[in-house]
Design a protein around this motif. Structure first.
Motif, PDB file in Angstrom:
ATOM      1  N   ASP A 173       0.838  -1.219   0.000  1.00 31.39           N
ATOM      2  CA  ASP A 173       0.000   0.000   0.000  1.00 31.39           C
ATOM      3  C   ASP A 173       0.862   1.254   0.000  1.00 31.39           C
ATOM      4  O   ASP A 173       0.565   2.233  -0.670  1.00 31.39           O
ATOM      5  CB  ASP A 173      -0.864   0.062   1.273  1.00 31.39           C
ATOM      6  CG  ASP A 173      -2.089  -0.802   1.129  1.00 31.39           C
ATOM      7  OD1 ASP A 173      -2.280  -1.367   0.034  1.00 31.39           O
ATOM      8  OD2 ASP A 173      -2.833  -0.917   2.132  1.00 31.39           O
ATOM      9  N   GLU A 211       2.726   1.635  -3.510  1.00 31.24           N
ATOM     10  CA  GLU A 211       1.912   1.713  -4.739  1.00 31.24           C
ATOM     11  C   GLU A 211       1.889   3.116  -5.363  1.00 31.24           C
ATOM     12  O   GLU A 211       2.101   3.258  -6.580  1.00 31.24           O
ATOM     13  CB  GLU A 211       0.505   1.170  -4.419  1.00 31.24           C
ATOM     14  CG  GLU A 211      -0.398   0.991  -5.620  1.00 31.24           C
ATOM     15  CD  GLU A 211      -1.073   2.279  -6.065  1.00 31.24           C
ATOM     16  OE1 GLU A 211      -1.280   2.443  -7.293  1.00 31.24           O
ATOM     17  OE2 GLU A 211      -1.383   3.133  -5.192  1.00 31.24           O
ATOM     18  N   PRO A 212       1.669   4.200  -4.592  1.00 28.54           N
ATOM     19  CA  PRO A 212       1.652   5.529  -5.218  1.00 28.54           C
ATOM     20  C   PRO A 212       2.974   5.886  -5.918  1.00 28.54           C
ATOM     21  O   PRO A 212       2.975   6.567  -6.940  1.00 28.54           O
ATOM     22  CB  PRO A 212       1.386   6.480  -4.038  1.00 28.54           C
ATOM     23  CG  PRO A 212       0.741   5.636  -2.997  1.00 28.54           C
ATOM     24  CD  PRO A 212       1.345   4.275  -3.145  1.00 28.54           C
ATOM     25  N   HIS A 262       4.888   3.852  -7.478  1.00 29.38           N
ATOM     26  CA  HIS A 262       4.854   3.141  -8.754  1.00 29.38           C
ATOM     27  C   HIS A 262       3.925   3.873  -9.720  1.00 29.38           C
ATOM     28  O   HIS A 262       4.266   4.120 -10.877  1.00 29.38           O
ATOM     29  CB  HIS A 262       4.370   1.709  -8.489  1.00 29.38           C
ATOM     30  CG  HIS A 262       4.211   0.907  -9.724  1.00 29.38           C
ATOM     31  ND1 HIS A 262       5.287   0.510 -10.486  1.00 29.38           N
ATOM     32  CD2 HIS A 262       3.099   0.465 -10.361  1.00 29.38           C
ATOM     33  CE1 HIS A 262       4.850  -0.155 -11.536  1.00 29.38           C
ATOM     34  NE2 HIS A 262       3.531  -0.197 -11.482  1.00 29.38           N
ATOM     35  N   ARG A 263       2.755   4.266  -9.215  1.00 26.96           N
ATOM     36  CA  ARG A 263       1.739   4.910 -10.077  1.00 26.96           C
ATOM     37  C   ARG A 263       2.249   6.229 -10.642  1.00 26.96           C
ATOM     38  O   ARG A 263       2.023   6.545 -11.794  1.00 26.96           O
ATOM     39  CB  ARG A 263       0.453   5.126  -9.243  1.00 26.96           C
ATOM     40  CG  ARG A 263      -0.710   5.656 -10.023  1.00 26.96           C
ATOM     41  CD  ARG A 263      -2.053   5.299  -9.388  1.00 26.96           C
ATOM     42  NE  ARG A 263      -2.032   5.183  -7.953  1.00 26.96           N
ATOM     43  CZ  ARG A 263      -2.289   6.190  -7.110  1.00 26.96           C
ATOM     44  NH1 ARG A 263      -2.603   7.390  -7.570  1.00 26.96           N
ATOM     45  NH2 ARG A 263      -2.267   5.996  -5.804  1.00 26.96           N
ATOM     46  N   TYR A 264       2.971   6.998  -9.830  1.00 26.17           N
ATOM     47  CA  TYR A 264       3.478   8.303 -10.323  1.00 26.17           C
ATOM     48  C   TYR A 264       4.900   8.194 -10.905  1.00 26.17           C
ATOM     49  O   TYR A 264       5.537   9.199 -11.166  1.00 26.17           O
ATOM     50  CB  TYR A 264       3.444   9.337  -9.192  1.00 26.17           C
ATOM     51  CG  TYR A 264       2.041   9.786  -8.845  1.00 26.17           C
ATOM     52  CD1 TYR A 264       1.333  10.612  -9.715  1.00 26.17           C
ATOM     53  CD2 TYR A 264       1.431   9.367  -7.682  1.00 26.17           C
ATOM     54  CE1 TYR A 264       0.051  11.029  -9.399  1.00 26.17           C
ATOM     55  CE2 TYR A 264       0.134   9.775  -7.369  1.00 26.17           C
ATOM     56  CZ  TYR A 264      -0.544  10.606  -8.227  1.00 26.17           C
ATOM     57  OH  TYR A 264      -1.812  11.016  -7.926  1.00 26.17           O
ATOM     58  N   ARG A 265       5.359   6.976 -11.086  1.00 20.21           N
ATOM     59  CA  ARG A 265       6.675   6.707 -11.688  1.00 20.21           C
ATOM     60  C   ARG A 265       7.800   7.476 -10.971  1.00 20.21           C
ATOM     61  O   ARG A 265       8.578   8.196 -11.571  1.00 20.21           O
ATOM     62  CB  ARG A 265       6.674   7.031 -13.195  1.00 20.21           C
ATOM     63  CG  ARG A 265       5.683   6.218 -13.987  1.00 20.21           C
ATOM     64  CD  ARG A 265       5.826   6.436 -15.467  1.00 20.21           C
ATOM     65  NE  ARG A 265       6.092   7.803 -15.873  1.00 20.21           N
ATOM     66  CZ  ARG A 265       5.186   8.764 -15.951  1.00 20.21           C
ATOM     67  NH1 ARG A 265       3.917   8.505 -15.641  1.00 20.21           N
ATOM     68  NH2 ARG A 265       5.534   9.983 -16.330  1.00 20.21           N
ATOM     69  N   ARG A 270       4.559  15.770  -9.384  1.00 21.38           N
ATOM     70  CA  ARG A 270       4.391  14.316  -9.228  1.00 21.38           C
ATOM     71  C   ARG A 270       4.734  13.881  -7.805  1.00 21.38           C
ATOM     72  O   ARG A 270       4.096  13.011  -7.225  1.00 21.38           O
ATOM     73  CB  ARG A 270       5.295  13.567 -10.212  1.00 21.38           C
ATOM     74  CG  ARG A 270       4.633  13.382 -11.571  1.00 21.38           C
ATOM     75  CD  ARG A 270       5.388  12.386 -12.428  1.00 21.38           C
ATOM     76  NE  ARG A 270       6.772  12.766 -12.628  1.00 21.38           N
ATOM     77  CZ  ARG A 270       7.803  11.925 -12.536  1.00 21.38           C
ATOM     78  NH1 ARG A 270       7.616  10.654 -12.254  1.00 21.38           N
ATOM     79  NH2 ARG A 270       9.019  12.339 -12.735  1.00 21.38           N
ATOM     80  N   ASN A 328       1.863  14.916  -5.479  1.00 18.86           N
ATOM     81  CA  ASN A 328       0.723  13.992  -5.600  1.00 18.86           C
ATOM     82  C   ASN A 328       1.007  12.672  -4.883  1.00 18.86           C
ATOM     83  O   ASN A 328       0.140  12.121  -4.193  1.00 18.86           O
ATOM     84  CB  ASN A 328       0.436  13.696  -7.078  1.00 18.86           C
ATOM     85  CG  ASN A 328      -0.170  14.914  -7.773  1.00 18.86           C
ATOM     86  OD1 ASN A 328      -0.770  15.775  -7.131  1.00 18.86           O
ATOM     87  ND2 ASN A 328       0.012  15.002  -9.084  1.00 18.86           N
ATOM     88  N   THR A 329       2.218  12.182  -5.042  1.00 17.54           N
ATOM     89  CA  THR A 329       2.589  10.916  -4.389  1.00 17.54           C
ATOM     90  C   THR A 329       2.485  11.070  -2.870  1.00 17.54           C
ATOM     91  O   THR A 329       1.901  10.215  -2.183  1.00 17.54           O
ATOM     92  CB  THR A 329       4.045  10.527  -4.763  1.00 17.54           C
ATOM     93  OG1 THR A 329       4.180  10.575  -6.170  1.00 17.54           O
ATOM     94  CG2 THR A 329       4.407   9.154  -4.251  1.00 17.54           C
ATOM     95  N   ASP A 352      -1.054  10.978  -1.581  1.00 15.80           N
ATOM     96  CA  ASP A 352      -1.639   9.625  -1.519  1.00 15.80           C
ATOM     97  C   ASP A 352      -1.011   8.781  -0.410  1.00 15.80           C
ATOM     98  O   ASP A 352      -1.702   8.037   0.286  1.00 15.80           O
ATOM     99  CB  ASP A 352      -1.481   8.910  -2.870  1.00 15.80           C
ATOM    100  CG  ASP A 352      -2.379   9.543  -3.939  1.00 15.80           C
ATOM    101  OD1 ASP A 352      -2.993  10.594  -3.639  1.00 15.80           O
ATOM    102  OD2 ASP A 352      -2.456   8.996  -5.054  1.00 15.80           O
TER     103      ASP A 352
END
Ligand SMILES: O=C(O)C(=O)C[C@]1(C(=O)O)C=C[C@@H](O)C=C1
Length: 370
Positions: free
Chosen positions: A303, A306-307, A309-312, A344, A347-348, A351
């Motif tokens: 958990d 994951e963020p 990874h999502r925002y690279r 980015r 945002n990460t 989250d």
């Protein structure tokens, strides 16, 4: 033209170049003094927070100056050598603005002192302290501007004590510096080479030279002491002992190096953190360090990551430490590429903050240049 004549001519050229370099360095130093006056005026202007100290040292600007020196360089000096020269010029310019005081994990002659001088240059005033938490305390008390502490070694892993100290501190990470660690076996002028029965060093250094010791001194007692410099100090008066330490300690205690570069991993290096109170703006190539507490649920680590990874976002390190508060809670120390001001990254963090029990940004800072 005779060799002698040629040499004379070349030296005259070098004298003329040195004279130009000298004038340019003075001109640069005068500019730095003007910069200092502008900074001072800004903190004293109406509406400014008069309790905030004037920030003369600017890590992001220093990183940019050093990177530019490397990019511009067209040889024959290599890029690092060129940057080191600029490091010293900038260190001297900053000392004109405000002599910077830096505490480090001592005593004198440790790799941490070497790291402090590599990062701040030789015009910084460095002060040795006996323990990692003392370095934190001295910075918190405002007795020094910054502290330097080791955080991880490429062979032996993380220095837990440094990470744990962040749990109870409000200090920020303002920079990082990496140092290639070369260990040498050294003896004093009273040591009898054929009678060495003990070798002193810091536990980490003994571990980093384990294989070398196994093959060259299998029967010698290995004694862990508080620092490599302390190991060198002890050997000074003992006829049957040797120390494992670095160049600085050998110089400081006048020891003779018996065997050079005995570390098992040829690329052995240690990363150090610069700790302070300053928030550092983006330099264009930055890292961010976080401390995150997670409830001990299945999948907590997934958990948490994951963020990213999502925002690279490129993670550079993840460490887990038991929390000092609850028996089964864990604290994650995460380093990644980017600055908190990048969208980015923001945002990460947003989250991650929603999923974590607690999230603390330890700092965004320029990636180590030298
Ligand atoms: O640019 C600044 O803010 C300066 O103070 C000048 C300078 C320099 O010599 O280039 C000196 C100290 C700072 O840490 C950064 C850069």
């Amino acid at each position: 033209m005779s060799d002698e004549h040629k040499l004379k001519e070349l030296r005259e050229r070098i004298d003329a170049i040195d004279s130009d370099i000298g004038k340019l360095i003075s001109e640069r130093a005068r500019c730095a003094l003007e910069v200092a006056a502008v900074k001072k005026a800004a903190t004293e202007s109406p509406g400014a927070d008069t309790t905030a100290p004037t920030l003369y040292y600017r890590p992001e600007r220093e990183a940019q100056v050093l990177r530019r020196a490397m990019e511009r360089n067209s040889g024959p000096l290599d890029d690092e050598e060129m940057a080191r020269l600029f490091r010293e010029i900038m260190s001297a310019c900053l000392a004109l603005e405000e002599p910077i005081k830096v505490a480090f994990l001592g005593p004198e002659g440790t790799f941490t002192q070497q790291a402090a001088l590599k990062h701040f240059g030789n015009s910084a005033v460095t002060r040795p302290l006996g323990a990692i938490d003392e370095v934190f305390r001295e910075v918190e008390a405002g007795a020094v501007n910054f502290g330097v502490v080791p955080v991880e070694n490429s062979t032996e892993g993380v220095i837990n004590h440094t990470l744990d100290t962040f749990m109870n501190s409000n200090l920020r990470i303002c920079g990082e510096v990496e140092l290639r660690i070369h260990h040498h076996l050294m003896i004093s002028d009273v040591t009898r080479q054929d009678s060495i029965t003990r070798v002193y060093s810091h536990a980490q250094s003994l571990a980093q030279c384990r294989k070398w010791l196994d093959s060259h001194f299998p029967h010698v007692e290995r004694i862990a002491v508080a620092s490599n410099a302390e190991a060198a100090r002890r050997v000074k008066g003992e006829w049957n002992s040797a120390a494992i330490a670095g160049d600085m300690a050998a110089d400081l205690y006048g020891l003779k190096i018996l065997a050079e570069k005995i570390e098992d991993q040829p690329d052995n290096s240690t990363r150090f953190l610069i700790i302070g109170t300053q928030e550092v703006p983006a330099s264009g190539d930055d890292k961010t360090s976080l401390m995150v507490s997670m409830r001990n649920n299945p999948g907590a680590l997934h958990d948490l990551l994951e963020p990213f990874h999502r925002y690279r976002i490129d993670l550079t390190r993840v460490e887990t430490r038991p929390s000092s508060s609850g028996t089964w809670n864990y604290v994650f120390f995460i380093d990644f590429a980017g600055h908190v001001d990048d969208e980015r990254v923001a945002n990460t963090l947003h989250d991650v903050g929603n999923r974590a029990a607690d999230l603390k940004v330890l700092g965004s800072y320029p990636r180590g240049v030298l």
